[in-house]
Design an enzyme around this catalytic site. Structure first.
Site, short mmCIF file in Angstrom:
data_model
loop_
_atom_site.label_atom_id
_atom_site.label_comp_id
_atom_site.label_asym_id
_atom_site.label_seq_id
_atom_site.Cartn_x
_atom_site.Cartn_y
_atom_site.Cartn_z
N ASP A 38 -31.71 -21.65 -3.38
CA ASP A 38 -31.02 -22.10 -4.80
C ASP A 38 -29.56 -21.41 -4.76
OD1 ASP A 38 -30.52 -22.89 -7.32
OD2 ASP A 38 -32.26 -22.34 -8.07
N ASP A 39 -28.72 -22.15 -4.92
CA ASP A 39 -27.32 -21.52 -4.97
C ASP A 39 -26.85 -20.58 -3.92
OD1 ASP A 39 -27.36 -22.78 -7.40
OD2 ASP A 39 -26.97 -21.12 -8.74
N CYS A 78 -27.87 -28.71 -8.96
CA CYS A 78 -29.40 -28.38 -8.66
C CYS A 78 -30.31 -29.68 -8.60
CB CYS A 78 -29.80 -27.14 -9.23
SG CYS A 78 -29.53 -26.96 -11.32
N HIS A 141 -37.46 -29.14 -10.99
CA HIS A 141 -36.08 -29.46 -11.49
C HIS A 141 -35.83 -31.06 -11.64
CE1 HIS A 141 -33.09 -27.60 -13.68
NE2 HIS A 141 -32.33 -27.21 -12.56
N ASP A 288 -29.42 -25.89 -2.02
CA ASP A 288 -29.29 -27.20 -2.83
C ASP A 288 -27.82 -27.56 -3.17
OD1 ASP A 288 -28.91 -24.87 -4.54
OD2 ASP A 288 -30.26 -25.82 -6.24
N ASN A 289 -27.07 -26.42 -3.17
CA ASN A 289 -25.62 -26.55 -3.27
C ASN A 289 -24.98 -25.28 -3.05
OD1 ASN A 289 -26.86 -26.52 -6.75
ND2 ASN A 289 -25.78 -24.93 -6.07
#
EC number: 3.1.6.4
Length: 522
Positions: A38-39, A78, A141, A288-289
């Site tokens: 995540d991130d 996300c 999410h 995810d990004n």
């Protein structure tokens, strides 16, 4: 070649079995582990050049497998990127966007009514056809209302949360965000699952690790192929780590979280070896990004040489760390320059299971098995969407921007900066700049930081547009957007509604800023 042939044999054997022809000794398709961070930024791993070299397990994973330096998410935020992974489709096709503003990012805070539509076919649903048992650990999410529950979309087990670990809240106007085991709410962040915002201490990564290890052991003992989607969120602000890792990184608290993730991945791979199933287990690690530079440097990561970060369609927001590992099948110490996408994990996983992707809808993901097993490269474009707007396209080494912006002047003046220390005149703009008639074109091999656009008078510029223009035209002519899922807010869909809660209608809050969060009904 052997693994490609094996996938073909699995397809044939599945057909024969379904026809009742009594095939004996059919090989079991490989287990599939998708490790989604995540991130986490492209530049956060030692193998990608992070100078403190604090990720020995992930670096070893890359040395034993294949590194993808040109791997992309499908959206710089996300929720849409997670929808893309599990459907193999651009988020605009599945409705994971908003039309409430041009080029506006959107996701699923707790007020959002929408989520993953029933019409979408998710990876775990399809893997059931090949006998897989599926579990998601961590962040879902894709909607928090009951109809969007992961167990209604193919997963057999879930331990985690419908959203990120924002909070704490007062439990009067807003509840803390819940944590679920399957259908049962087993607690809430900051309550049964404490997170100390002052020290950064939390045991969540260790809990998520144990969930993964236990699931793998149970499925191996039952001799069932399994799909594990390990979607943890320790590197999303507010970042956290357990006590043994706090204060151990040269990079501060964010580095502590990365070190704990690296240690956890090492334990997962070690278990696969101990159980003698490593050669029958495909593992892929990505994010995810891009890193959230708005939270850097204390609460955000590194995007290496790339421009900007999360929320933007510059390379820092879209290009991800990516490692494939499958001992005995993927040759060790390989680097592939294939343009890869998070959507490819959908199609590749189906291929591993001996299944074909659905034929009744557009699928954007490629099967990466020929790349990973034979070194084959496939020419394909990468589309960069922000909301429902096509911002840029890459083909080969050339990237053309049709729109540029980072975030609004209003947000920027309030201290919200998606590109700290990276002002590129005419590129990192705070107003939405249109370049559809004369796109800004960069050669990403020579200029990965997108700082030097090609001269529009150059032959190279014209040649690049000749490659990209027909691809864009064909894509836009064929595109059928899904019904937007992220337009409508209603505080009454929170875990419980405050007294007098009324429908808000359009979600006009700017998703680039961090709105307050609530939680999911149970």
């Amino acid at each position: 070649m052997a693994a490609v042939a094996a996938a073909t044999r699995w397809r044939l054997l599945l057909v024969l079995s379904a026809a009742g022809l009594g095939v004996t000794g059919a090989p079991q398709p490989p287990n599939i582990l998708l490790l989604l961070m995540d991130d986490m930024g492209w530049g956060d791993l030692g193998v990608y050049g992070e100078p403190s070299r604090e990720t020995p397990n992930l670096d070893r994973m890359a040395a034993e497998g294949m590194l993808f330096p040109n791997f992309y998410t499908a959206n710089p935020l996300c929720s849409p990127s997670r929808a893309a992974l599990l459907t193999g489709r651009l988020p605009i096709r599945s409705g994971f966007y908003t039309t409430n503003g041009h080029a506006r990012n959107a996701y699923t805070p707790q007020e959002i009514v929408g989520g993953i539509p029933d019409s979408e076919l998710l990876l775990p649903e399809l893997l059931k056809e090949a006998g897989y048992t599926s579990k998601i650990v961590g962040k879902w999410h894709l909607g928090h209302r009951p109809q969007f529950h992961p167990l209604k979309h193919g997963f057999d087990e879930w331990f985690g949360s419908p959203n990120c670990h924002f909070g704490p809240y007062d439990n009067k106007a807003r509840p803390n965000i819940p944590v679920y085991r399957d259908w049962e709410m087993v607690g809430r962040f900051y309550e049964e699952f404490p997170i100390n915002l002052k020290t950064g201490e939390a045991n969540l990564t260790q809990i998520y690790l144990q969930e993964a290890l236990d699931f793998i052991k149970r499925q191996q003992a039952a001799h069932r192929p399994f799909f594990l989607h390990w979607a943890i969120d320790a590197t999303h602000a507010p970042v956290y780590a357990s006590r043994p890792f706090l204060g151990t990184s040269q990079r501060g608290r964010y580095g502590d979280a990365v070190r704990e993730i690296d240690d956890s991945v090492g334990k997962i791979l070690h278990l696969l070896r101990d159980l003698s199933i490593a050669e029958n287990t495909f593992v892929f690690f990505t994010s995810d990004n891009g890193a959230a530079l708005i939270s850097a440097p204390r609460q955000g990561g590194s995007n290496g040489p790339f421009l900007c970060g999360k929320q933007t369609t510059f390379e820092g927001g879209m290009r991800e760390p990516a490692i494939a590992w499958w001992p005995g099948h993927i040759p060790a110490s390989q680097v592939s320059h294939q343009l890869g996408s998070i959507m490819d994990l959908f199609t590749t996983s189906l291929s591993l299971a001996g299944l074909e992707p659905p034929r009744d809808r557009a699928i954007d993901g490629l099967d990466l098995l020929p790349t990973m097993l034979q070194g084959r490269l496939t020419d394909r474009p990468v589309f960069y969407y922000r909301g429902n707007t096509l911002m840029a396209v890459t083909r080969g080494q050339y990237k053309a921007h049709f729109w540029t912006w980072t975030n609004s002047w209003e947000e920027f003046r309030q201290g919200v900066d998606f590109c700290p220390g990276q002002n590129v005149s005419g590129v990192t703009t705070h107003s939405q700049e249109e370049h559809t008639k004369l796109p800004l074109v960069f050669h990403l091999g020579r200029d990965p930081g997108e700082r030097f656009p090609l001269s529009i008078a150059s032959t190279e510029y014209l040649d690049a547009l000749r490659q990209i223009t027909p691809v864009v035209r064909q894509h836009q002519e064929a595109l059928v957007p899904g019904q937007p899922q992220l337009n409508v807010c209603n505080r009454a869909v929170m875990n419980w509604a405050p007294p007098g809660c009324e429908k808000l209608g359009k979600c006009l809050m700017p998703p680039e800023s961090v709105p307050e969060k609530c939680s999911w009904p149970h």
